[in-house]
Design a protein around this motif. Structure first.
Motif, PDB file in Angstrom:
ATOM      1  N   ASP A 746       0.910  -1.280  -0.052  1.00 34.22           N
ATOM      2  CA  ASP A 746       0.106   0.090  -0.099  1.00 34.22           C
ATOM      3  C   ASP A 746       0.939   1.219  -0.039  1.00 34.22           C
ATOM      4  O   ASP A 746       2.139   1.144  -0.076  1.00 34.22           O
ATOM      5  N   ASN A 747       0.275   2.266   0.084  1.00 36.01           N
ATOM      6  CA  ASN A 747       1.050   3.724   0.071  1.00 36.01           C
ATOM      7  C   ASN A 747       1.139   4.342   1.269  1.00 36.01           C
ATOM      8  O   ASN A 747       1.003   5.560   1.557  1.00 36.01           O
ATOM      9  N   GLY A 748       0.897   3.756   2.480  1.00 33.80           N
ATOM     10  CA  GLY A 748       0.894   4.079   3.847  1.00 33.80           C
ATOM     11  C   GLY A 748       2.243   4.802   4.151  1.00 33.80           C
ATOM     12  O   GLY A 748       3.118   4.562   3.486  1.00 33.80           O
ATOM     13  N   LYS A 749       2.186   5.440   5.262  1.00 32.27           N
ATOM     14  CA  LYS A 749       3.579   5.693   5.792  1.00 32.27           C
ATOM     15  C   LYS A 749       3.735   5.193   7.219  1.00 32.27           C
ATOM     16  O   LYS A 749       3.085   5.924   8.191  1.00 32.27           O
ATOM     17  N   PRO A 750       4.332   4.151   7.548  1.00 34.40           N
ATOM     18  CA  PRO A 750       5.244   3.395   6.312  1.00 34.40           C
ATOM     19  C   PRO A 750       4.348   2.535   5.875  1.00 34.40           C
ATOM     20  O   PRO A 750       3.009   2.259   6.260  1.00 34.40           O
ATOM     21  N   PRO A 751       4.681   2.129   4.515  1.00 38.58           N
ATOM     22  CA  PRO A 751       3.839   1.181   3.616  1.00 38.58           C
ATOM     23  C   PRO A 751       3.847  -0.367   4.205  1.00 38.58           C
ATOM     24  O   PRO A 751       4.799  -0.774   5.131  1.00 38.58           O
ATOM     25  N   LEU A 752       2.710  -0.939   4.033  1.00 35.60           N
ATOM     26  CA  LEU A 752       2.627  -2.322   4.478  1.00 35.60           C
ATOM     27  C   LEU A 752       2.434  -3.262   3.309  1.00 35.60           C
ATOM     28  O   LEU A 752       2.123  -2.658   2.409  1.00 35.60           O
ATOM     29  N   GLU A 753       3.059  -4.271   3.590  1.00 34.68           N
ATOM     30  CA  GLU A 753       3.207  -5.574   2.573  1.00 34.68           C
ATOM     31  C   GLU A 753       2.254  -6.790   2.798  1.00 34.68           C
ATOM     32  O   GLU A 753       2.223  -6.992   4.041  1.00 34.68           O
ATOM     33  N   MET A 754       1.824  -7.148   1.949  1.00 34.59           N
ATOM     34  CA  MET A 754       0.861  -8.620   2.091  1.00 34.59           C
ATOM     35  C   MET A 754       1.371  -9.568   0.745  1.00 34.59           C
ATOM     36  O   MET A 754       1.106  -9.138  -0.208  1.00 34.59           O
ATOM     37  N   LYS A 755       1.792 -10.819   1.086  1.00 35.42           N
ATOM     38  CA  LYS A 755       1.880 -11.630   0.266  1.00 35.42           C
ATOM     39  C   LYS A 755       0.800 -12.635   0.090  1.00 35.42           C
ATOM     40  O   LYS A 755       0.508 -13.403   1.277  1.00 35.42           O
ATOM     41  N   VAL A 756       0.108 -12.799  -0.890  1.00 33.72           N
ATOM     42  CA  VAL A 756      -0.995 -13.654  -1.129  1.00 33.72           C
ATOM     43  C   VAL A 756      -0.775 -14.887  -2.234  1.00 33.72           C
ATOM     44  O   VAL A 756       0.118 -14.547  -3.023  1.00 33.72           O
ATOM     45  N   ASN A 757      -1.351 -15.989  -2.231  1.00 36.55           N
ATOM     46  CA  ASN A 757      -1.306 -17.066  -3.075  1.00 36.55           C
ATOM     47  C   ASN A 757      -2.582 -16.816  -3.671  1.00 36.55           C
ATOM     48  O   ASN A 757      -3.757 -17.168  -3.190  1.00 36.55           O
ATOM     49  N   LEU A 758      -2.569 -16.562  -4.951  1.00 34.76           N
ATOM     50  CA  LEU A 758      -3.603 -16.201  -5.885  1.00 34.76           C
ATOM     51  C   LEU A 758      -3.734 -17.508  -6.711  1.00 34.76           C
ATOM     52  O   LEU A 758      -3.219 -18.139  -7.555  1.00 34.76           O
ATOM     53  N   GLU A 759      -5.243 -18.358  -6.667  1.00 32.53           N
ATOM     54  CA  GLU A 759      -5.365 -19.445  -7.180  1.00 32.53           C
ATOM     55  C   GLU A 759      -5.797 -19.186  -8.685  1.00 32.53           C
ATOM     56  O   GLU A 759      -6.753 -18.362  -8.741  1.00 32.53           O
ATOM     57  N   VAL A 760      -5.260 -19.677  -9.618  1.00 36.56           N
ATOM     58  CA  VAL A 760      -5.454 -19.449 -11.011  1.00 36.56           C
ATOM     59  C   VAL A 760      -6.004 -20.642 -11.651  1.00 36.56           C
ATOM     60  O   VAL A 760      -5.283 -21.603 -11.658  1.00 36.56           O
ATOM     61  N   ASN A 761      -7.106 -20.669 -12.282  1.00 40.56           N
ATOM     62  CA  ASN A 761      -7.833 -22.001 -12.870  1.00 40.56           C
ATOM     63  C   ASN A 761      -7.540 -22.012 -14.252  1.00 40.56           C
ATOM     64  O   ASN A 761      -7.905 -21.015 -14.949  1.00 40.56           O
ATOM     65  N   ILE A 762      -6.618 -22.991 -14.659  1.00 42.94           N
ATOM     66  CA  ILE A 762      -6.634 -23.286 -16.070  1.00 42.94           C
ATOM     67  C   ILE A 762      -7.521 -24.448 -16.520  1.00 42.94           C
ATOM     68  O   ILE A 762      -7.471 -25.635 -15.960  1.00 42.94           O
TER      69      ILE A 762
END
Length: 834
Positions: A746-762
């Motif tokens: 995000d663009n906060g001060k300080p910025p925060l980070e999130m790592k997500v596992n995105l499920e992509v369906n083929i």
């Protein structure tokens, strides 16, 4: 020899095109036929008639114009030149077959050749140069001239559909053209700019270069012609008349001609249009533009009229811009003065000094203000009685102000006088009645019946407006006059106007009332002094004394009152990340009786706060969270230590300011999918959100982790502050679910980070580009509820299969034939599509 060569040439053409002609079915037996052939194009083959024994040759007659011919031996109908639609659009021929002796075998048959037009003629104006005249202030869009062009091409085709436009405008002093042209009719009219700015004093001649295009002007290959249009600007005849003045109540025979207007256009219909909706409009206009007033006017009824003159054509459309006509009705002296009151009553004390102003007689005149017609003058015509003299009163001639003359009045001689006052303007006069009452002089003071009313006991919570005492004084002056009416006032002991006294005008009795809330702690006792006076001044030598004074005391008894807060509402802005036990605010209350105050909180449903019961200091009791509730409201209770039932409340409102304490997250209703097999170029939207407050607009950064597997297979591209595209980097994906790690900042001060596992369906997709079924995820085990659902589904499928088998066995023989026919059709369709 030349003719033989030509025939041999055509035979060569025919031989070269045989295969082509056979494919297109351009040969056939002799019969009636129609052909459509584009004009121009030179030598061309049309058709080949086949012969039947004993026919050996063919012959063509009719409207051949030397261009259409047939090869006798082969039956080839051909053109040896170009057709021209403009010369002959239809050729009607007769074709017949002949035997060896030249006798007719078949025919003659009718062959009709329709010549198709091509765009080979430019449009032409019917004049080299046009001239026109336009009047200043002409209505925009109203044509004042036309240009016209023709085209020799087929009028049923776009070849002859013409479009007009203005190519040049000389001179062109403004940003917009002063003239416009209808692109279909060629009508030239002033534009809005032209209607406003055309002025022969500034520019009286304009030259327009007008173009015409065929093909409806829709193609670059259209033919174009142009012509000059010379336009002369003349002064407008259509002008509003100056302001019209009409004298009211005219004795002339009506209708009366008051003005005339003239349109720029001939044969228009004149009419009047009202600006305001009147019961009737006393004006008319004839068909020569002459304006009439139809009846006498009354300025006192209406002094101005505003209306418009309009012109219309026979279809009812406006021709010229409406002209504003203003009429002013001039005043004549036709209204007498009017007394404002049927009887003017004036009171005068008998000791009033000579020359005193005793009152004013008011009169009005409906004629125009500030003119001689409404100027009024006053004169006393009579005085009754005339004792002790006939000239006791004087009236100012121009104002109507009445004065006493040098003598004073004496009530014993006359208590009332009646005056007749003559009020005149330049023409009329009116008599107004004035009655003068001589009233007793104020030579008696009010005297209290009781000078000491002792005391009154009242509780401090007594309602405002309560009567706490009645008092009485008397006055021996003439009743129902200003000399005898008594006014009671608090002379001493009430600096804050806590009390008020009202007088009964009939009895002069006074009622002492509570005017403001009492407060035992502020003033437990009031020592009051009341005086009684008259509105009329006392005569010289007479003064108020102690007889006009009265005293009494008010004892205020204490009432146990609840604590009082200094503020009705406390507002405080607090950052949501303040530590627990931080002092937020201090609320203060006091008890009017001086009792100790204890504080508590009500409505602290989230248990975020605590209050020091002694000091009123409010602290945080747990972590605040703006995302749960941005504005947090509780009530602070202040109660007496000795009597907890005596309590009061105030409102505390915390406004929580945001800190960046929530990492971003994916905000999607369903995971993205791609249709298998991939073809390349696919991409899917991904969206992020954040529970924190977004200043101005949200802004997130999307990226992939720095591992080779992810970066070799996927890529992310930014769309805007909240969205990005996820795209496969190749097409070699299996039909399954992939977990793609995505990093969001995000663009906060300080910025925060999130790592997500995105499920992509083929997955395999339907024709609507959606998955048939979700691909089985790896390491997936159904829950008990899901297992029961699957079991029930399997049983339903088995039941459906058994029912279908039973049904097919029962109708096997009947359906066998249908299946065979369907197989044949399906095989035929597959062969056609293969």
């Amino acid at each position: 020899m030349l003719k033989l060569c030509g025939v041999q040439f055509l035979l060569v053409i025919h031989s070269a095109m045989c295969q082509y002609l056979g494919d297109l079915h351009v040969t056939g037996p002799l019969k009636d036929m129609n052909f459509s052939v584009p004009e121009g194009g030179g030598v061309r083959f049309i058709y080949q008639f086949t012969s039947e024994v004993p026919a050996v040759s063919f012959r063509v007659t009719g409207e051949t114009d030397g261009i259409i011919d047939i090869v006798p031996r082969t039956g080839i109908l051909y053109l040896n030149g170009s057709l021209d639609w403009e010369t002959r659009p239809v050729h009607r021929l007769q074709v017949e077959s002949l035997d060896q002796k030249g006798n007719i075998v078949k025919g003659p048959y009718t062959v009709t050749i329709y010549v198709e037009d091509i765009n080979d003629n430019p449009p032409q104006f019917d004049q080299i140069k046009y001239t026109g005249v336009v009047r200043q202030n002409s209505r925009p869009g109203k044509p004042f001239m036309y240009v016209h062009a023709t085209d020799r091409d087929d009028p049923t085709t776009p070849h002859a559909q013409l479009t007009y436009s203005i190519l040049h405008h000389f001179p062109n002093p403004y940003a917009e053209m002063l003239f416009q042209i209808n692109n279909v009719t060629g009508a030239i009219s002033p534009s809005k700019m032209g209607s406003h700015y055309l002025d022969p004093q500034k520019q009286d001649t304009f030259t327009l270069v007008v173009t015409v295009k065929d093909m409806a002007g829709m193609t670059m290959n259209a033919f174009t012609s142009s012509a000059d249009v010379i336009i002369t600007v003349k002064e407008s005849l259509w002008k509003a008349p100056p302001i019209i003045h009409i004298q009211e109540n005219s004795t002339q025979v009506h209708p009366v001609n008051i003005s005339q207007v003239q349109s720029n256009e001939p044969d228009v219909i004149y009419d009047l249009f009202e600006r305001e909706k009147l019961r009737r409009l006393p004006f008319s206009v004839d068909q020569n533009g002459v304006i009439y007033v139809t009846e006498p006017l009354d300025r006192e009824e209406k002094d101005t009229y505003d209306f418009f003159v309009v012109t219309k054509d026979k279809q009812g459309e406006l021709v010229d811009k409406p002209l504003h006509v203003s009429v002013i009705v001039e005043d004549i002296n036709d209204n007498p003065p009017v007394c404002q009151q049927p009887l003017t009553v004036i009171e005068v004390q008998e000791n009033e000094g000579g020359g005193s102003n005793i009152g004013t007689l008011l009169a009005t005149d409906m004629d125009e203000e500030n003119t001689l017609n409404s100027r009024l003058q006053f004169k006393i015509a009579s005085q009754v009685p005339d004792a002790p003299a006939s000239n006791l009163f004087f009236i100012q001639q121009d104002t109507g102000v009445l004065h006493l003359t040098s003598r004073s009045l004496n009530k014993r001689i006359a208590s009332n006088y009646s005056l007749k006052v003559l009020v005149t303007d330049a023409v009329f006069q009116t008599i107004c009645d004035v009655q003068i009452h001589v009233i007793d002089i104020n030579d008696q003071i009010p005297i209290f019946e009781i000078s000491d009313y002792h005391h009154v006991n009242v509780a401090e919570n007594i309602p405002v407006g309560t009567v706490i005492l009645e008092i009485q004084a008397t006055d021996r002056d003439e009743p129902a006059t200003g000399s005898s009416y008594i006014i009671y006032q608090m002379k001493e002991g009430d600096p804050n106007n806590t009390f008020i006294i009202e007088t009964d005008p009939e009895t002069n009795r006074g009622f002492v009332k509570i005017n403001k809330a009492l407060d035992f702690e502020a003033a437990p006792v009031y020592n009051l002094v009341i005086n009684a006076t008259n509105p009329e001044p006392l005569v010289p030598g007479v003064q108020y004394n102690s007889s006009s004074l009265a005293i009494f005391k008010v004892f205020v008894s204490n009432v146990d009152e609840p604590p009082v807060f200094h503020k009705t509402v406390y507002n405080k802005e607090v950052s949501e990340d303040v530590p627990v036990n931080t002092l937020i605010i201090t609320v203060e209350a006091y008890d009017p009786e001086g009792d100790t105050v204890r504080y508590s909180l009500e409505g602290d449903v989230r248990k975020w706060l605590r209050i020091d019961s002694t000091t009123g200091q409010v602290y945080t009791a747990s972590t605040l969270d703006r995302e749960q509730q941005e504005m947090y409201t509780v009530e602070v209770v202040a109660s007496e230590l000795s009597n907890a039932a005596q309590k009061s409340k105030t409102t505390l409102i915390l406004h929580l300011s945001d800190v960046n304490d929530n990492p971003p997250h994916l905000a999607m209703d369903y995971p993205p999918f791609f249709c298998h097999p991939l073809s390349g170029g696919e991409r899917a939207f991904i969206q992020a959100a954040d529970a924190d407050e977004q200043w101005y607009y949200p802004k997130f950064t999307f990226s992939l982790p720095d591992d080779m597997n992810t970066r070799n297979n996927w890529e992310i591209s930014k769309v805007n502050g909240t969205h990005a595209y996820l795209s496969p980097k190749h097409v070699d994906f299996e039909e399954k679910v992939y977990n793609v790690p995505v990093i969001i900042n995000d663009n906060g001060k300080p910025p925060l980070e999130m790592k997500v596992n995105l499920e992509v369906n083929i997955c395999k997709c339907s024709s609507e580009k959606s998955c048939f079924i979700e691909v089985q995820r790896q390491h997936f085990w159904p829950s008990p509820g899901q297992a029961i659902g699957i079991l029930i589904g399997v049983l339903l499928v088995i039941g459906l299969i058994l029912g279908t088998v039973f049904f097919r066995m029962k109708h096997k023989q009947k359906n066998e034939k249908k299946r065979h026919q369907k197989d044949v059709r399906d095989k035929s369709e597959l062969n056609r599509l293969a």
